[in-house]
Write a protein that holds these residues in place. Structure first.
Motif, PDB file in Angstrom:
ATOM      1  N   THR A  60       0.829  -1.204   0.000  1.00  0.00           N
ATOM      2  CA  THR A  60       0.000   0.000   0.000  1.00  0.00           C
ATOM      3  C   THR A  60       0.864   1.254   0.000  1.00  0.00           C
ATOM      4  O   THR A  60       0.635   2.186  -0.775  1.00  0.00           O
ATOM      5  CB  THR A  60      -0.941   0.002   1.226  1.00  0.00           C
ATOM      6  OG1 THR A  60      -1.801  -1.137   1.141  1.00  0.00           O
ATOM      7  CG2 THR A  60      -1.770   1.269   1.300  1.00  0.00           C
ATOM      8  N   SER A  65       0.035   5.198  -1.140  1.00  0.00           N
ATOM      9  CA  SER A  65      -0.925   5.490  -0.083  1.00  0.00           C
ATOM     10  C   SER A  65      -0.230   5.399   1.268  1.00  0.00           C
ATOM     11  O   SER A  65       0.969   5.184   1.345  1.00  0.00           O
ATOM     12  CB  SER A  65      -2.103   4.514  -0.143  1.00  0.00           C
ATOM     13  OG  SER A  65      -2.842   4.729  -1.324  1.00  0.00           O
ATOM     14  N   SER A 110     -12.237   7.476   2.521  1.00  0.00           N
ATOM     15  CA  SER A 110     -11.489   7.061   1.338  1.00  0.00           C
ATOM     16  C   SER A 110     -11.945   7.887   0.136  1.00  0.00           C
ATOM     17  O   SER A 110     -12.971   8.581   0.188  1.00  0.00           O
ATOM     18  CB  SER A 110     -11.727   5.579   1.054  1.00  0.00           C
ATOM     19  OG  SER A 110     -13.077   5.391   0.630  1.00  0.00           O
ATOM     20  N   ASN A 111     -11.204   7.790  -0.960  1.00  0.00           N
ATOM     21  CA  ASN A 111     -11.608   8.481  -2.184  1.00  0.00           C
ATOM     22  C   ASN A 111     -12.995   8.050  -2.625  1.00  0.00           C
ATOM     23  O   ASN A 111     -13.808   8.877  -3.029  1.00  0.00           O
ATOM     24  CB  ASN A 111     -10.598   8.232  -3.304  1.00  0.00           C
ATOM     25  CG  ASN A 111      -9.287   8.949  -3.067  1.00  0.00           C
ATOM     26  OD1 ASN A 111      -9.178   9.805  -2.192  1.00  0.00           O
ATOM     27  ND2 ASN A 111      -8.275   8.591  -3.831  1.00  0.00           N
ATOM     28  N   GLU A 113     -15.431   6.880  -0.756  1.00  0.00           N
ATOM     29  CA  GLU A 113     -16.435   7.419   0.168  1.00  0.00           C
ATOM     30  C   GLU A 113     -16.669   8.907  -0.076  1.00  0.00           C
ATOM     31  O   GLU A 113     -17.810   9.379  -0.049  1.00  0.00           O
ATOM     32  CB  GLU A 113     -15.999   7.175   1.613  1.00  0.00           C
ATOM     33  CG  GLU A 113     -16.032   5.708   2.004  1.00  0.00           C
ATOM     34  CD  GLU A 113     -15.321   5.428   3.318  1.00  0.00           C
ATOM     35  OE1 GLU A 113     -15.747   4.467   3.997  1.00  0.00           O
ATOM     36  OE2 GLU A 113     -14.358   6.138   3.673  1.00  0.00           O
ATOM     37  N   GLU A 122     -14.314   9.215  -8.608  1.00  0.00           N
ATOM     38  CA  GLU A 122     -13.100   8.978  -7.813  1.00  0.00           C
ATOM     39  C   GLU A 122     -11.907   9.697  -8.433  1.00  0.00           C
ATOM     40  O   GLU A 122     -11.033  10.184  -7.717  1.00  0.00           O
ATOM     41  CB  GLU A 122     -12.812   7.482  -7.683  1.00  0.00           C
ATOM     42  CG  GLU A 122     -13.687   6.805  -6.654  1.00  0.00           C
ATOM     43  CD  GLU A 122     -13.245   5.389  -6.359  1.00  0.00           C
ATOM     44  OE1 GLU A 122     -12.081   5.210  -5.925  1.00  0.00           O
ATOM     45  OE2 GLU A 122     -14.054   4.481  -6.548  1.00  0.00           O
ATOM     46  N   ARG A 141      -1.715  11.139   2.571  1.00  0.00           N
ATOM     47  CA  ARG A 141      -2.900  11.352   3.398  1.00  0.00           C
ATOM     48  C   ARG A 141      -2.596  11.283   4.894  1.00  0.00           C
ATOM     49  O   ARG A 141      -3.291  11.919   5.680  1.00  0.00           O
ATOM     50  CB  ARG A 141      -3.975  10.330   3.026  1.00  0.00           C
ATOM     51  CG  ARG A 141      -4.548  10.597   1.645  1.00  0.00           C
ATOM     52  CD  ARG A 141      -5.491   9.497   1.248  1.00  0.00           C
ATOM     53  NE  ARG A 141      -6.796   9.708   1.823  1.00  0.00           N
ATOM     54  CZ  ARG A 141      -7.869  10.040   1.122  1.00  0.00           C
ATOM     55  NH1 ARG A 141      -7.771  10.204  -0.175  1.00  0.00           N
ATOM     56  NH2 ARG A 141      -9.024  10.197   1.708  1.00  0.00           N
TER      57      ARG A 141
END
Length: 154
Positions: A60, A65, A110-111, A113, A122, A141
């Motif tokens: 990840t 991320s 999250s993107n 959401e 997105e 982030r």
């Protein structure tokens, strides 16, 4: 690379294109982990994490991320929330829409959401997040969340 303490971590993070770093620690959130996150570490995990989770976290972070151990999230927010500082002028460079997206990302959405909540694609959310990170000189982030809590914006 194997790092020899936070001095090496800080040195690597001064590089304009530093490696992504996942901090491993025995404690939920110790001062060393907090400093590493402030200085740009992209992840924070406990050493007793399942090997599958550790591997997923590394992938990840490698993909761009960030990852934070779930058990440390509340303490992380409390620690950075207590140290509220003046909001940097660069925050004023964000558009109203970017501030809305910033607030949702700072809450951990999250993107996908954010996209569903704001009726955006997105891809549009990713573009907003990228612009926010660039304007605020944040790496990812995790730093966005820390920035929000440090400055009382979350």
């Amino acid at each position: 690379p194997v790092l020899d303490g936070l001095g090496a971590t800080a040195e690597l993070l001064r590089d304009p294109d530093p490696p992504r770093i996942v901090m491993l620690t025995t404690f939920d959130l110790d001062e060393a982990a907090a400093r590493a996150i402030r200085q740009g570490a992209s992840g924070f995990l406990l050493k007793d994490a399942d090997p599958e989770f550790l591997l997923a976290a590394i992938r990840t972070v490698h993909a761009g991320s960030a990852v934070i151990a779930a058990s440390a999230t509340r303490e992380l927010f409390a620690r950075f929330g207590d140290a509220s500082r003046a909001v940097p002028a660069t925050y004023g460079d964000l558009t109203d829409r970017e501030r809305e997206i910033f607030a949702l990302a700072a809450r951990g959405l999250s993107n996908a959401e954010i996209a569903a909540r704001e009726f955006l694609s997105e891809a549009t959310v990713k573009t907003h997040i990228s612009r926010i990170l660039a304007k605020l000189a944040l790496r990812d982030r995790v730093q966005l969340v820390v920035f929000a809590f440090e400055h009382g914006l979350a």
